[in-house]
Design a protein around this motif. Structure first.
Motif, PDB file in Angstrom:
ATOM      1  N   THR A  61     -20.684 -46.849   9.922  1.00 30.60           N
ATOM      2  CA  THR A  61     -20.870 -45.689   9.055  1.00 30.60           C
ATOM      3  C   THR A  61     -19.532 -45.235   8.481  1.00 30.60           C
ATOM      4  O   THR A  61     -19.421 -44.928   7.288  1.00 30.60           O
ATOM      5  CB  THR A  61     -21.510 -44.532   9.852  1.00 30.60           C
ATOM      6  OG1 THR A  61     -22.692 -45.022  10.489  1.00 30.60           O
ATOM      7  CG2 THR A  61     -21.871 -43.378   8.944  1.00 30.60           C
ATOM      8  N   LEU A 110     -19.197 -37.377  10.121  1.00 30.85           N
ATOM      9  CA  LEU A 110     -20.665 -37.359  10.231  1.00 30.85           C
ATOM     10  C   LEU A 110     -21.080 -36.437  11.373  1.00 30.85           C
ATOM     11  O   LEU A 110     -20.612 -36.588  12.494  1.00 30.85           O
ATOM     12  CB  LEU A 110     -21.170 -38.778  10.500  1.00 30.85           C
ATOM     13  CG  LEU A 110     -22.686 -38.933  10.680  1.00 30.85           C
ATOM     14  CD1 LEU A 110     -23.433 -38.652   9.374  1.00 30.85           C
ATOM     15  CD2 LEU A 110     -23.021 -40.334  11.194  1.00 30.85           C
ATOM     16  N   ASN A 122     -24.187 -34.784  13.690  1.00 30.59           N
ATOM     17  CA  ASN A 122     -25.566 -35.000  14.126  1.00 30.59           C
ATOM     18  C   ASN A 122     -26.367 -33.732  13.877  1.00 30.59           C
ATOM     19  O   ASN A 122     -26.402 -32.827  14.698  1.00 30.59           O
ATOM     20  CB  ASN A 122     -25.570 -35.364  15.607  1.00 30.59           C
ATOM     21  CG  ASN A 122     -26.976 -35.524  16.142  1.00 30.59           C
ATOM     22  OD1 ASN A 122     -27.938 -35.538  15.376  1.00 30.59           O
ATOM     23  ND2 ASN A 122     -27.093 -35.640  17.444  1.00 30.59           N
ATOM     24  N   HIS A 142     -24.028 -34.066   7.119  1.00 30.36           N
ATOM     25  CA  HIS A 142     -25.089 -34.075   8.132  1.00 30.36           C
ATOM     26  C   HIS A 142     -25.825 -35.419   8.118  1.00 30.36           C
ATOM     27  O   HIS A 142     -26.055 -35.988   7.048  1.00 30.36           O
ATOM     28  CB  HIS A 142     -26.106 -32.967   7.841  1.00 30.36           C
ATOM     29  CG  HIS A 142     -25.632 -31.594   8.203  1.00 30.36           C
ATOM     30  ND1 HIS A 142     -26.471 -30.511   8.299  1.00 30.36           N
ATOM     31  CD2 HIS A 142     -24.397 -31.133   8.513  1.00 30.36           C
ATOM     32  CE1 HIS A 142     -25.777 -29.446   8.652  1.00 30.36           C
ATOM     33  NE2 HIS A 142     -24.516 -29.790   8.768  1.00 30.36           N
ATOM     34  N   SER A 143     -26.245 -35.845   9.301  1.00 31.09           N
ATOM     35  CA  SER A 143     -27.054 -37.072   9.363  1.00 31.09           C
ATOM     36  C   SER A 143     -28.333 -36.902   8.531  1.00 31.09           C
ATOM     37  O   SER A 143     -28.838 -37.847   7.939  1.00 31.09           O
ATOM     38  CB  SER A 143     -27.382 -37.417  10.808  1.00 31.09           C
ATOM     39  OG  SER A 143     -27.919 -36.293  11.480  1.00 31.09           O
ATOM     40  N   LYS A 171     -28.346 -46.101   6.977  1.00 33.68           N
ATOM     41  CA  LYS A 171     -29.415 -45.106   7.008  1.00 33.68           C
ATOM     42  C   LYS A 171     -30.448 -45.471   8.079  1.00 33.68           C
ATOM     43  O   LYS A 171     -30.873 -44.633   8.878  1.00 33.68           O
ATOM     44  CB  LYS A 171     -30.060 -45.038   5.619  1.00 33.68           C
ATOM     45  CG  LYS A 171     -31.215 -44.072   5.510  1.00 33.68           C
ATOM     46  CD  LYS A 171     -31.736 -43.992   4.078  1.00 33.68           C
ATOM     47  CE  LYS A 171     -33.097 -43.313   4.070  1.00 33.68           C
ATOM     48  NZ  LYS A 171     -33.487 -42.828   2.750  1.00 33.68           N
ATOM     49  N   LEU A 196     -28.934 -45.047  11.677  1.00 34.37           N
ATOM     50  CA  LEU A 196     -28.862 -43.653  12.116  1.00 34.37           C
ATOM     51  C   LEU A 196     -30.246 -43.132  12.460  1.00 34.37           C
ATOM     52  O   LEU A 196     -30.433 -42.406  13.430  1.00 34.37           O
ATOM     53  CB  LEU A 196     -28.211 -42.775  11.035  1.00 34.37           C
ATOM     54  CG  LEU A 196     -26.728 -43.008  10.803  1.00 34.37           C
ATOM     55  CD1 LEU A 196     -26.231 -42.164   9.635  1.00 34.37           C
ATOM     56  CD2 LEU A 196     -25.917 -42.688  12.056  1.00 34.37           C
ATOM     57  N   LEU A 231     -31.198 -41.776  16.075  1.00 38.14           N
ATOM     58  CA  LEU A 231     -31.412 -40.341  16.256  1.00 38.14           C
ATOM     59  C   LEU A 231     -32.875 -39.948  16.439  1.00 38.14           C
ATOM     60  O   LEU A 231     -33.175 -38.974  17.115  1.00 38.14           O
ATOM     61  CB  LEU A 231     -30.823 -39.566  15.062  1.00 38.14           C
ATOM     62  CG  LEU A 231     -29.300 -39.623  14.945  1.00 38.14           C
ATOM     63  CD1 LEU A 231     -28.850 -39.093  13.594  1.00 38.14           C
ATOM     64  CD2 LEU A 231     -28.646 -38.832  16.079  1.00 38.14           C
TER      65      LEU A 231
END
Ligand code: ZN
Length: 459
Positions: free
Chosen positions: A38, A64, A66, A83-84, A255, A258, A262
């Motif tokens: 990232t 970045l 979370n 922001h993620s 993308k 992540l 998450l």
């Protein structure tokens, strides 16, 4: 994953989590996510924009966070926080570039942020490694892992900041200038803001408290702002130029990664169902399966990824990470060694590799671990976990002075100032006078004391 850990480790991990929850305000917790892939994408996507604005690309950090809400912000200093959730909402790297150009406009405009309602510091830093805390605990010290969680204190919560409308227009105008000069289309910028506007409409202009449209509470939008922006960008010859295919493919991978890292695994499997065999889908699922401790399925997806692109260092990194975090450090060495080499010793990957070498508990691997970890801290001094592991190596070698010095580095970074002074003084007393390490120990003690003095005064 926790249930796969040996009992002793589980007890340590439980203590760690309990301790962490005392220090971190859960509602406000917003951690910094560190991931080599990232960060490389952020750097490459933003470099032409920073250059167009007359900045050395290395002078501005892209951080970045979370946080699932759609937002990006600057909070003073040379850093842009993303922001993620914003990555999840963007469909192309060009949209991300539009946001970066806008935020850069706030920096070059020298816009002073207004703190709207009781700003709280963001807490925590998380490396995209599922069990980092547990691994540090495994390596012997829950405190070290805690330190990792506490390292992001400087970041501010975006939702408490806001700019004036005049500042917004000026950041927009600057973004047009930067993107145009960089030869990057402003289409993504316009499309992204339109998307947010649609969310805003859907929620009836109640951007406050609506996490999807948080961007508008930090960056107030007026009816004419989008029109002005679109008019300016449409005139630009780059308007119809798509982003480079390679950069766009990297964006879609990040993308998906992540998301897989998450989101709840069942959500990931819904968004990226198993009949999809493209790279982003496999990437997201590999994380989902890994989180569910379906090691074989996670490895199958990862192997398919590697087969599609054998020299991709991040796929190798993932393979190594899955093996390492599944208690198979020996097997993790080869993929991690390769990922480290393929990225020219990228510090975060090198640290994971160093950690795998230590986790084998085979002393024959410690010399290589030391070499790898030292290369890592030489390029990224701000990763307390790397210092922690270097300390483990020095300790194992019986090099106690340097183990203390590594602890001092880690403690200073975690703002454990009293401990930092004690470790640094112990190191200084035992190290040969006048050597660089001895000087560094003095520096740390001095800097920790000065910070304590400042804190006393401000109280
Ligand atoms: Zn703005």
């Amino acid at each position: 994953m926790i249930r796969r850990l040996p009992a002793l480790l589980f007890a340590r991990l439980a203590a760690l989590i309990a301790a962490a929850s005392l220090c971190i305000q859960p509602a406000a917790a917003q951690s910094v996510l560190r991931d080599a892939e990232t960060e490389a994408l952020f750097r490459d996507a933003s470099a032409p924009i920073f250059a167009a604005a007359g900045f050395n690309p290395k002078a501005i950090d892209l951080v970045l966070l979370n946080d699932g809400s759609i937002n990006a912000f600057v909070a003073g200093g040379q850093a842009i926080y993303i922001h993620s959730g914003l990555i999840g909402a963007a469909d192309s790297v060009n949209e991300l570039q539009g946001v970066i150009a806008h935020e850069l406009g706030h920096i070059t405009g020298g816009h002073v942020v207004r703190f709207s309602e009781g700003m709280k510091p963001a807490t925590g830093i998380t490396v995209l490694s599922l069990l980092l805390g547990g691994l540090a605990a495994a390596a012997g010290s829950p405190d070290a892992a805690l330190g990792v969680f506490m390292a992001g204190q400087q970041a501010a919560l975006g939702k408490f900041l806001s700019f004036s409308r005049t500042q917004e227009s000026s950041a927009d105008a600057a973004s047009v200038q930067f993107l145009t000069k960089a030869g990057i289309s402003g289409r993504g910028s316009v499309e992204f803001f339109k998307k947010l506007q649609n969310l805003e409409f859907r929620y009836g202009y109640s951007s406050r408290g609506n996490p999807d449209a948080e961007f508008y509470s930090t960056h107030p939008m007026t009816a004419d702002r989008l029109t002005t922006l679109q008019d300016a960008f449409e005139k630009d010859p780059a308007w119809n130029t798509p982003p480079p295919a390679e950069l766009q493919a990297r964006f879609l991978r990040v993308k998906a990664k992540l998301y897989g890292y998450l989101a709840e695994p069942q959500d990931t499997l819904r968004a990226y169902p198993e009949y999809l065999t493209d790279v982003p889908a496999r990437y997201a699922r590999a994380y989902a399966f890994h989180k569910e401790a379906f090691v074989d399925k996670a490895l199958d997806e990862t192997k398919a990824l590697i087969a599609s692109d054998p020299k991709n260092p991040y796929f190798k990194e993932l393979e190594g990470q899955i093996l390492l975090e599944s208690g198979r450090p020996q097997e993790a060495l080869e993929p991690l060694r390769e990922a480290t080499a393929l990225t020219g010793n990228e510090p975060l990957i090198a640290t994971t590799f160093g950690h795998a070498l230590i986790a084998t508990e085979d002393k024959a691997n410690f010399a290589e671990a030391e070499k790898v970890l030292r290369t890592s801290v030489a390029r990224d001094k701000e990763n307390p976990f790397t210092w922690y592991q270097l300390g483990v190596i020095y300790e194992a070698k019986g090099d106690i002075p340097r183990a203390r010095l590594a602890s001092a580095e880690q403690q200073l970074m975690n703002m454990q100032l009293g401990e930092a002074v004690r470790s640094a003084e112990a190191a200084e007393a035992a190290l040969p006078k006048g050597t660089p390490d001895w000087l560094r120990a003095q520096d740390i003690a001095m800097s920790a004391r000065a910070t304590m003095e400042r804190q006393k005064k401000s109280r």
